[in-house]
Design a protein around this motif. Structure first.
Motif, PDB file in Angstrom:
ATOM      1  N   ASN A   1      39.604  29.632  51.557  1.00 17.64           N
ATOM      2  CA  ASN A   1      39.305  31.007  51.975  1.00 17.64           C
ATOM      3  C   ASN A   1      37.794  31.174  52.168  1.00 17.64           C
ATOM      4  O   ASN A   1      37.014  30.900  51.257  1.00 17.64           O
ATOM      5  N   VAL A   2      37.400  31.657  53.339  1.00 12.18           N
ATOM      6  CA  VAL A   2      35.979  31.887  53.615  1.00 12.18           C
ATOM      7  C   VAL A   2      35.703  33.347  53.981  1.00 12.18           C
ATOM      8  O   VAL A   2      34.576  33.711  54.301  1.00 12.18           O
ATOM      9  N   THR A   3      36.735  34.183  53.912  1.00  8.13           N
ATOM     10  CA  THR A   3      36.609  35.574  54.364  1.00  8.13           C
ATOM     11  C   THR A   3      36.347  36.538  53.218  1.00  8.13           C
ATOM     12  O   THR A   3      35.559  37.472  53.349  1.00  8.13           O
ATOM     13  N   MET A   4      36.995  36.304  52.081  1.00  2.00           N
ATOM     14  CA  MET A   4      36.870  37.234  50.962  1.00  2.00           C
ATOM     15  C   MET A   4      35.422  37.325  50.480  1.00  2.00           C
ATOM     16  O   MET A   4      34.970  38.373  50.036  1.00  2.00           O
ATOM     17  N   GLU A   5      34.710  36.197  50.579  1.00  2.00           N
ATOM     18  CA  GLU A   5      33.313  36.192  50.118  1.00  2.00           C
ATOM     19  C   GLU A   5      32.359  36.723  51.187  1.00  2.00           C
ATOM     20  O   GLU A   5      31.153  36.771  50.973  1.00  2.00           O
ATOM     21  N   THR A   6      32.898  37.124  52.341  1.00  2.00           N
ATOM     22  CA  THR A   6      32.079  37.820  53.340  1.00  2.00           C
ATOM     23  C   THR A   6      32.455  39.297  53.407  1.00  2.00           C
ATOM     24  O   THR A   6      31.577  40.155  53.420  1.00  2.00           O
TER      25      THR A   6
ATOM     26  N   ASP B   1      31.995  41.581  35.532  1.00  2.00           N
ATOM     27  CA  ASP B   1      32.438  42.919  35.128  1.00  2.00           C
ATOM     28  C   ASP B   1      33.836  43.258  35.620  1.00  2.00           C
ATOM     29  O   ASP B   1      34.512  44.121  35.056  1.00  2.00           O
ATOM     30  N   VAL B   2      34.259  42.600  36.686  1.00  2.00           N
ATOM     31  CA  VAL B   2      35.608  42.788  37.226  1.00  2.00           C
ATOM     32  C   VAL B   2      35.962  41.522  37.993  1.00  2.00           C
ATOM     33  O   VAL B   2      35.083  40.815  38.481  1.00  2.00           O
ATOM     34  N   MET B   3      37.262  41.220  38.069  1.00  2.00           N
ATOM     35  CA  MET B   3      37.719  40.075  38.861  1.00  2.00           C
ATOM     36  C   MET B   3      38.748  40.524  39.879  1.00  2.00           C
ATOM     37  O   MET B   3      39.575  41.391  39.593  1.00  2.00           O
ATOM     38  N   GLY B   4      38.686  39.904  41.063  1.00  2.00           N
ATOM     39  CA  GLY B   4      39.702  40.124  42.082  1.00  2.00           C
ATOM     40  C   GLY B   4      40.385  38.814  42.413  1.00  2.00           C
ATOM     41  O   GLY B   4      39.723  37.819  42.690  1.00  2.00           O
ATOM     42  N   TYR B   5      41.711  38.829  42.340  1.00  2.00           N
ATOM     43  CA  TYR B   5      42.499  37.657  42.741  1.00  2.00           C
ATOM     44  C   TYR B   5      42.691  37.762  44.251  1.00  2.00           C
ATOM     45  O   TYR B   5      43.423  38.609  44.736  1.00  2.00           O
ATOM     46  N   ALA B   6      42.009  36.887  44.972  1.00  2.00           N
ATOM     47  CA  ALA B   6      41.878  37.045  46.423  1.00  2.00           C
ATOM     48  C   ALA B   6      42.894  36.224  47.215  1.00  2.00           C
ATOM     49  O   ALA B   6      42.524  35.463  48.091  1.00  2.00           O
ATOM     50  N   CYS B   7      44.163  36.380  46.902  1.00  2.00           N
ATOM     51  CA  CYS B   7      45.204  35.804  47.773  1.00  2.00           C
ATOM     52  C   CYS B   7      46.463  36.640  47.638  1.00  2.00           C
ATOM     53  O   CYS B   7      47.189  36.521  46.651  1.00  2.00           O
ATOM     54  N   LEU B   8      46.704  37.474  48.634  1.00  2.00           N
ATOM     55  CA  LEU B   8      47.835  38.403  48.587  1.00  2.00           C
ATOM     56  C   LEU B   8      49.171  37.671  48.628  1.00  2.00           C
ATOM     57  O   LEU B   8      50.058  37.924  47.820  1.00  2.00           O
TER      58      LEU B   8
ATOM     59  N   ASN C   1      45.104  27.602  56.911  1.00  2.00           N
ATOM     60  CA  ASN C   1      44.332  28.721  56.356  1.00  2.00           C
ATOM     61  C   ASN C   1      42.954  28.873  57.001  1.00  2.00           C
ATOM     62  O   ASN C   1      42.446  29.986  57.132  1.00  2.00           O
ATOM     63  N   LEU C   2      42.314  27.770  57.408  1.00  2.00           N
ATOM     64  CA  LEU C   2      41.021  27.887  58.094  1.00  2.00           C
ATOM     65  C   LEU C   2      41.183  28.482  59.493  1.00  2.00           C
ATOM     66  O   LEU C   2      40.303  29.200  59.981  1.00  2.00           O
TER      67      LEU C   2
ATOM     68  N   LEU D   1      46.131  46.644  58.697  1.00  2.00           N
ATOM     69  CA  LEU D   1      45.592  45.841  59.798  1.00  2.00           C
ATOM     70  C   LEU D   1      45.549  44.352  59.462  1.00  2.00           C
ATOM     71  O   LEU D   1      45.633  43.510  60.348  1.00  2.00           O
ATOM     72  N   SER D   2      45.398  44.044  58.171  1.00  2.00           N
ATOM     73  CA  SER D   2      45.449  42.647  57.732  1.00  2.00           C
ATOM     74  C   SER D   2      46.047  42.593  56.338  1.00  2.00           C
ATOM     75  O   SER D   2      45.394  42.964  55.376  1.00  2.00           O
ATOM     76  N   ALA D   3      47.296  42.135  56.258  1.00  2.00           N
ATOM     77  CA  ALA D   3      47.948  41.962  54.951  1.00  2.00           C
ATOM     78  C   ALA D   3      47.586  40.586  54.414  1.00  2.00           C
ATOM     79  O   ALA D   3      48.429  39.854  53.918  1.00  2.00           O
ATOM     80  N   CYS D   4      46.306  40.247  54.538  1.00  2.00           N
ATOM     81  CA  CYS D   4      45.831  38.921  54.144  1.00  2.00           C
ATOM     82  C   CYS D   4      44.332  38.989  53.981  1.00  2.00           C
ATOM     83  O   CYS D   4      43.639  39.490  54.876  1.00  2.00           O
ATOM     84  N   VAL D   5      43.821  38.488  52.859  1.00  2.00           N
ATOM     85  CA  VAL D   5      42.374  38.557  52.632  1.00  2.00           C
ATOM     86  C   VAL D   5      41.606  37.434  53.333  1.00  2.00           C
ATOM     87  O   VAL D   5      40.388  37.405  53.285  1.00  2.00           O
ATOM     88  N   GLN D   6      42.324  36.545  54.015  1.00  2.00           N
ATOM     89  CA  GLN D   6      41.657  35.476  54.771  1.00  2.00           C
ATOM     90  C   GLN D   6      41.495  35.861  56.241  1.00  2.00           C
ATOM     91  O   GLN D   6      40.600  35.352  56.907  1.00  2.00           O
TER      92      GLN D   6
END
Length: 249
Positions: free
Chosen positions: A14-19, A73-80, A166-167, A194-199
């Motif tokens: 995944n390269v999108t969640m960190e952008t 301080d918080v965590m997000g699990y970045a794969c729906l 995934n890329l 619009l995007s049911a995906c964090v990638q």
């Protein structure tokens, strides 16, 4: 004021969640005093298949532990889709388990999942019927649609873009999304996912599609950002974040 540390549990490809999440929170910094730093831990996944997703999810406990070492301080699990492919309601189980891992490491931090955030975000804006765009193959998209429906939200129409790598999902041009939505019947929906995906990148198209359909538009990344801000007890107004991040919710 010390910066707020945002932790993300991210699929290795995944390269999108960190952008997108940093972009949203940087936009928030232009109107609010809080500042953020971003920290990630990765779990292996290259192809979006049920088998790889299950193996990846098993790795999420290690990621939560690593991030708690950094006292985020918080965590997000970045794969729906990883969460949704594990069965109905799994976002509750996953959040609780990963939060417990941070407690056991003497660094308690709330954990939100993009899957849970999307469901909660849809409900927060009062949407009962939605249209969904997802990059996955049809069987996984059907699983996502079924998961959302199980949470009491009607998915009236959906599109699967059928991108297995995934890329390649990350390389999908967000400016294709307005045209994709234009080809869907959105007359009877309350909101568009619009995007049911964090990638799959979508941030650049959110305001365009809101203007196009005249209805709220949200994405998995927007919902995750909203959920993180809620977990941090911070104001949820983010410029360019669409209806959910208007500050009203």
């Amino acid at each position: 004021m010390n910066p707020i540390r945002i932790g993300q549990i991210v699929p290795s490809s995944n390269v999108t969640m960190e952008t997108e999440i940093p972009a949203l929170l940087r936009a928030r910094e232009t109107i609010a005093p809080e500042r953020f730093t971003f920290h990630s831990s990765r779990m292996r996944m290259k192809n979006v298949t049920k088998e790889e997703l299950a193996a990846m999810d098993a790795d999420s406990d290690r990621c939560a532990l690593e991030l708690s070492d950094a006292r985020v301080d918080v965590m997000g699990y970045a794969c729906l889709v990883a969460i949704m492919s594990m069965g109905h309601g799994y976002h509750y189980t996953s959040s609780a388990r990963l939060h417990q891992a941070t407690i056991d490491n003497d660094a308690p931090a709330p954990v939100v999942t993009s899957a849970g955030a999307l469901v909660e975000g849809i409900k927060a804006i009062g949407a009962r019927k939605v249209a969904v765009v997802a990059p996955y193959m049809i069987p996984l998209t059907e699983m996502v649609v079924d998961y959302i429906r199980n949470e009491g939200i009607e998915v009236v129409t959906w599109r699967a873009l059928e991108i297995p790598d995934n890329l390649a999902v990350a390389a999908h041009d967000p400016l294709n999304l307005p045209g994709i939505v234009a080809g869907m019947d959105t007359d009877d929906v309350d909101a568009v996912v619009l995007s049911a995906c964090v990638q799959m990148p979508s941030l650049a198209a959110v305001s365009m599609v809101e203007a196009q359909v005249g209805k709220p538009v949200l994405t998995a990344a927007i919902a995750t950002t909203w959920s993180m801000l809620k977990a941090l007890d911070l104001d949820t107004r983010v410029p360019g974040g669409g209806t959910l991040l208007s500050g009203a919710y």
